[in-house]
Design an enzyme around this catalytic site. Sequence first.
Site, PDB file in Angstrom:
ATOM      1  N   GLU A   1     -15.861  -4.990  10.246  1.00 22.06           N
ATOM      2  CA  GLU A   1     -14.568  -4.894   9.537  1.00 22.06           C
ATOM      3  C   GLU A   1     -14.873  -4.276   8.183  1.00 22.06           C
ATOM      4  OE1 GLU A   1     -11.596  -5.658  10.675  1.00 22.06           O
ATOM      5  OE2 GLU A   1     -12.034  -6.862  12.455  1.00 22.06           O
TER       6      GLU A   1
ATOM      7  N   CYS B   1      -8.795  -4.548   1.610  1.00 20.63           N
ATOM      8  CA  CYS B   1      -9.259  -3.445   2.463  1.00 20.63           C
ATOM      9  C   CYS B   1      -8.068  -2.606   2.904  1.00 20.63           C
ATOM     10  CB  CYS B   1     -10.024  -3.987   3.659  1.00 20.63           C
ATOM     11  SG  CYS B   1      -9.145  -5.264   4.547  1.00 20.63           S
TER      12      CYS B   1
END
Length: 540
Positions: free
Chosen positions: A293, A327
């Site tokens: 991720e 993110c």
Amino acid sequence: MLAHLRNISKLALPRRLVTQSASYSSSSSFLIDQPEYSFLKELGLERDNPGVYSGQWQGRGPSVTSYDPGTGRPIATVRQGNVQELEQTIGLAVEAYKQWRQVPAPVRGEIVRQIGDELRKYKEPLGKLVSLEVGKIYSEGQGEVQEFIDICDYAVGLSRIYSGQLINSERADHSILEAWRPLGVVGVISAYNFPNAVFGWNAAIALTTGNSVLWKGAPSTPLVSVATTKIVADVLRRNHLPPVVTLCQGGTDVGQTLVADKRVNLVSFTGSCQTGRDVGVEVQRRFGKVILELGGNNALIIDESANVKMALDAALFGCIGTSGQRCTTTRRIIVHEKLHDQFVKALVGKYKQLIPKIGHQLEAQTLVGPVHTQQNVENYKAAIAEAKSLGGAVAFGGNVIQRDGFYVEPTVITGLPHDASVVHRETFAPIVYILKAKNVDQAIEWNNEVEQGLSSAIFTENIGQAFKWIGAKGSDCGIVNINTTTNGAEIGGAFGGEKATGGGRESGSDAWKQYCKRATITVNHSGELACAQGVVFNVE
Ligand code: NAD
């Protein structure tokens, strides 16, 4: 242990929640010793905390001090683990897994339900700690713990319904079954910006599917790791369970050792693309499983038919929420040329209104808190200098704010080419580049031309453009939104991205499958042996 688990009681520890808001004195001593920060002690934290949990608390590695990014003042210290302690902890996690895999999945779900309940009790102080240690504002700290609670709820349901399938066989009186089994030890390495939820997404699903979990949190958010593990460990202790959740705080050496150890069957890594690439290669080298991720470079597209009012609100939260350190933060806004100038003007107007709302992350009126460390400030300055050198114009912000802590102005930059180096790089700070596109086709091309493929969103009222966006010729990201923000995902969908974002998926949908190994089982109930594809292979 199994007998005990059949009679799980709904125990709850009556510990007081802290609800008062923090105020700040000028003393340079550790914040944990100040009465305003008593919520830290309610979480079981002390001035000096062991950072390794494997049934017992210890920590023989280097000590780290955790700082409040909003003031630069020390909060408390954590004694990290060393490589030897990590290796011992992995051994204990393997042993815990061997017991845990025998527990029926719905009973494992019941343990996860108790973890969720315990988190509900500690949401206020734990969320405040997340805010204090990361720098995110109060509601975002609370929201992060809520994500952990939500995924626990999801996992409880999952524990009763996750299943394989029965597949038709080409051979008479044969059946093909598919079953999902736990992997073993799941190692979780997390980033500083979601120090609680990333562990939660992984742990709730990994535990439910029968794995044990070994966590290494980011070195700069060790107190969240310790406080969260204490909450989980309490549930395990009350249920007489072995340490199916373990923690080894540490730096790069501990992370690298975890990644290289064959006993860790799955490494779930959240962090930068640069580190994630090394982690991916290392895990693959030993044929382990990996969930990556990694970073994002997320675009918000404004079509000429967009509801501009709504798009402006989405841009504001997308670009500035968590001071640009999600993110999924909006890093590029690609606006139709007919709307470009009016959109920039209106967005800058909204940014101006935020100036009085820049402040310490735990103050009630704050919407824009600090960035996490001085390094983030340096990265911000470097990106702005590069953008200017490439011909970009600062439409708003661009400066470091001179006060204690790590504060920068939310910044809007226009006039850069869509493929400028700085536009193609993820800078973890509140900087957005606004690009002017001819049409949606061009905007999609620019959306897709960056290395990362995490999140993306379009604002359009045109159904044709909307379906183009979500189709094969559309966004190449893992998250492809319409008329909402690039950031702030819910736990129900699978979360993650393509390309340099790593391809991993966590949280909802069928992401649970990544925490399992798949067994394909052919059962012959015919009484005769028959080969597939009609192959004949026998002797009389
Ligand atoms: P980082 O890569 O510096 O660190 C992440 C973690 O990796 C930390 O725990 C660190 O100690 C550890 N680590 C560092 N080197 C290692 C190595 N060689 N082997 C094993 N572990 C190692 O990232 P960061 O600065 O903490 O976080 C910001 C980054 O994380 C951004 O790029 C952001 O986009 C990304 N992120 C992605 C997601 C997502 O779900 N896609 C979520 C949050 C953050």
